[in-house]
Design a protein around this motif. Structure first.
Motif, PDB file in Angstrom:
ATOM      1  N   ASP A  22      60.779 -10.739 114.618  1.00 58.18           N
ATOM      2  CA  ASP A  22      59.828 -10.622 115.759  1.00 58.18           C
ATOM      3  C   ASP A  22      60.221  -9.478 116.472  1.00 58.18           C
ATOM      4  N   GLY A  48      53.868 -14.929 123.190  1.00 57.74           N
ATOM      5  CA  GLY A  48      54.674 -14.333 121.642  1.00 57.74           C
ATOM      6  C   GLY A  48      53.874 -12.745 121.584  1.00 57.74           C
ATOM      7  N   PRO A  49      54.275 -12.137 121.156  1.00 55.59           N
ATOM      8  CA  PRO A  49      54.237 -10.651 120.850  1.00 55.59           C
ATOM      9  C   PRO A  49      53.138  -9.934 121.013  1.00 55.59           C
ATOM     10  N   ASP A  97      50.168 -11.197 121.608  1.00 56.71           N
ATOM     11  CA  ASP A  97      50.045 -12.229 123.206  1.00 56.71           C
ATOM     12  C   ASP A  97      49.945 -10.789 124.488  1.00 56.71           C
ATOM     13  N   ALA A 120      53.724 -11.112 110.536  1.00 57.40           N
ATOM     14  CA  ALA A 120      54.964  -9.955 110.559  1.00 57.40           C
ATOM     15  C   ALA A 120      56.742 -10.811 110.411  1.00 57.40           C
ATOM     16  N   SER A 121      56.411 -11.784 111.002  1.00 60.80           N
ATOM     17  CA  SER A 121      57.730 -12.321 110.491  1.00 60.80           C
ATOM     18  C   SER A 121      57.911 -12.978 110.052  1.00 60.80           C
ATOM     19  N   ALA A 134      56.250 -17.494 119.392  1.00 54.25           N
ATOM     20  CA  ALA A 134      56.501 -17.492 120.847  1.00 54.25           C
ATOM     21  C   ALA A 134      57.158 -19.126 121.223  1.00 54.25           C
ATOM     22  N   GLY A 184      52.244 -19.426 115.843  1.00 52.44           N
ATOM     23  CA  GLY A 184      53.238 -17.408 116.739  1.00 52.44           C
ATOM     24  C   GLY A 184      54.416 -17.462 116.836  1.00 52.44           C
ATOM     25  N   PHE A 189      46.856 -15.650 117.711  1.00 49.08           N
ATOM     26  CA  PHE A 189      48.882 -16.121 117.328  1.00 49.08           C
ATOM     27  C   PHE A 189      49.053 -16.738 118.661  1.00 49.08           C
TER      28      PHE A 189
HETATM   29  N1  ASP Z   1      55.525 -11.909 115.852  1.00 54.02           N
HETATM   30  C1  ASP Z   1      54.590 -12.920 114.952  1.00 54.02           C
HETATM   31  C2  ASP Z   1      54.181 -12.918 114.212  1.00 54.02           C
HETATM   32  O1  ASP Z   1      55.110 -13.026 113.431  1.00 54.02           O
HETATM   33  C3  ASP Z   1      53.061 -13.133 116.078  1.00 54.02           C
HETATM   34  C4  ASP Z   1      53.149 -13.244 117.169  1.00 54.02           C
HETATM   35  O2  ASP Z   1      52.942 -14.237 117.698  1.00 54.02           O
HETATM   36  O3  ASP Z   1      51.922 -12.159 118.450  1.00 54.02           O
HETATM   37  O4  ASP Z   1      53.346 -12.053 113.604  1.00 54.02           O
END
Ligand code: ASP
Length: 329
Positions: A205, A42-43, A45, A164-165, A189, A187, A38
């Motif tokens: 998120d 972001g999460p 990362d 996941a989102s 972010a 991603g 991703f």
């Molecule tokens: N949080 C993102 C997801 O929807 C993934 C990411 O950017 O880490 O899965």
């Protein structure tokens, strides 16, 4: 006969080479790369960067770097690792997407059960439902009213099919029995940047990405996706979606570490031992807790447990996705 002899010599040479590299692993003059499937910032990362830092010492001081190969709900970065040399120097950190991709992508260029070595799980991360700062609704009840009044005009961000989102969004829309326009990003972010800018309306998120934005009041937050409220100071006043009226709503994201199939057993053990030490590093634990994430139990740090869990998640999500009828090529 001669050809057979040549093949066995090749097999001996290969096993000696792998044996030697397993003993030396990790070599000081090499770099361990963790592919994050991703976008940077972001999460996933965030978790990978904290983990890379915590892994450095238990891996003998070797440098651990991040490679963001983003897109298509994590399938592009995962494919890169499935194809990489099985020597322990290219790893993958991925989340629940590992278990949704097999059902969602008709032409996935790798097999999740067969093309990876499982190195251990990392953490569980709750999610939050957030909106652009200009969203008029001030609580979940008002938000559902706003959604009802704006049917057909609502943009919901996600990090691609299987992210996941995306899963959380699917569940949210189905619980409210409403349609929204999905807006995919590489991603969350870039998705959260657009949410803050008002280009999209809603996003579900991970707390590892949303906590600082909620704290800074850059986004509006309505609820958490777990069955219980969270204790993280910035999130503790948010209701669960279940208590806000969406009965049994529960999405929690987990992360795991992977290597390409064929990585020597000694290298897998070496990385798993380092992972266990990294996950017990008080600094790492503190950072995770501050972002609403929980480090997994000792049992779930074991590669066999990790694989067993992913296989069960593939079954679980496969059934949900089949019922929803959402696919990509
Ligand atoms: N949080 C993102 C997801 O929807 C993934 C990411 O950017 O880490 O899965």
């Amino acid at each position: 006969m001669k050809q057979r002899l040549n093949l066995s010599l090749l097999a001996i040479a290969t096993s000696l080479a792998f044996g030697a590299s397993a003993q030396e692993f990790p070599s000081k003059d090499k770099t361990v790369t963790i592919v994050v499937p991703f976008a940077a910032g972001g999460p996933t990362d965030r978790v990978a960067r904290d983990l890379a830092e915590a892994l450095r010492k238990p891996l003998g001081g070797v440098s651990v770097v991040i490679d963001n190969t983003a897109g298509a709900g994590s399938s592009i970065g995962s494919a890169k690792v499935a194809r990489a040399a099985p020597d322990g120097y290219t790893l993958l950190l991925n989340h629940i997407g590992m278990s949704t991709m097999p059902a969602l992508y008709r032409k996935l260029p790798f097999s999740v059960p067969n093309d990876f070595e499982y190195l251990g799980m990392v953490n569980d991360v709750p999610m939050t439902l957030i909106a652009r700062p200009s969203m008029p609704a001030n609580n979940f009840k008002e938000l559902t009213g706003w959604i009802a009044q704006n049917k057909g005009k609502i943009n919901l961000g996600n990090a691609g099919l299987g992210a996941a989102s995306h899963l959380c969004g699917l569940m949210f829309k189905s619980a409210l029995q409403t349609e929204m326009t999905d807006v995919p990003y590489k991603g969350t972010a870039p998705a959260i940047t657009d949410l803050i800018g008002g280009q999209i309306d809603l996003l579900c998120d991970q707390t590892t990405n949303t906590t600082p934005q909620i704290e800074a009041k850059k986004v509006k937050a309505y609820a958490v996706t777990t069955p219980k409220r969270l204790s993280t100071p910035a999130l503790k006043d948010l209701p669960t979606l279940d208590e806000a009226g969406l009965k049994d709503f529960n999405v929690s994201i987990w992360h795991g570490l992977y290597a390409p199939k064929g990585t020597p057993a000694a290298v897998i053990t070496r990385i798993n031992e380092a992972l266990k030490l990294a996950l017990k590093d008080p600094d790492f634990i503190k950072k995770q807790e501050g972002l609403g994430a929980v480090v997994v139990t000792d049992k779930r740090m074991e590669p066999a447990e990790h694989k067993k869990f992913v296989l069960s998640e593939i079954d679980k999500w496969g059934a949900v996705i089949k019922t929803a009828g959402t696919y990509a090529d």
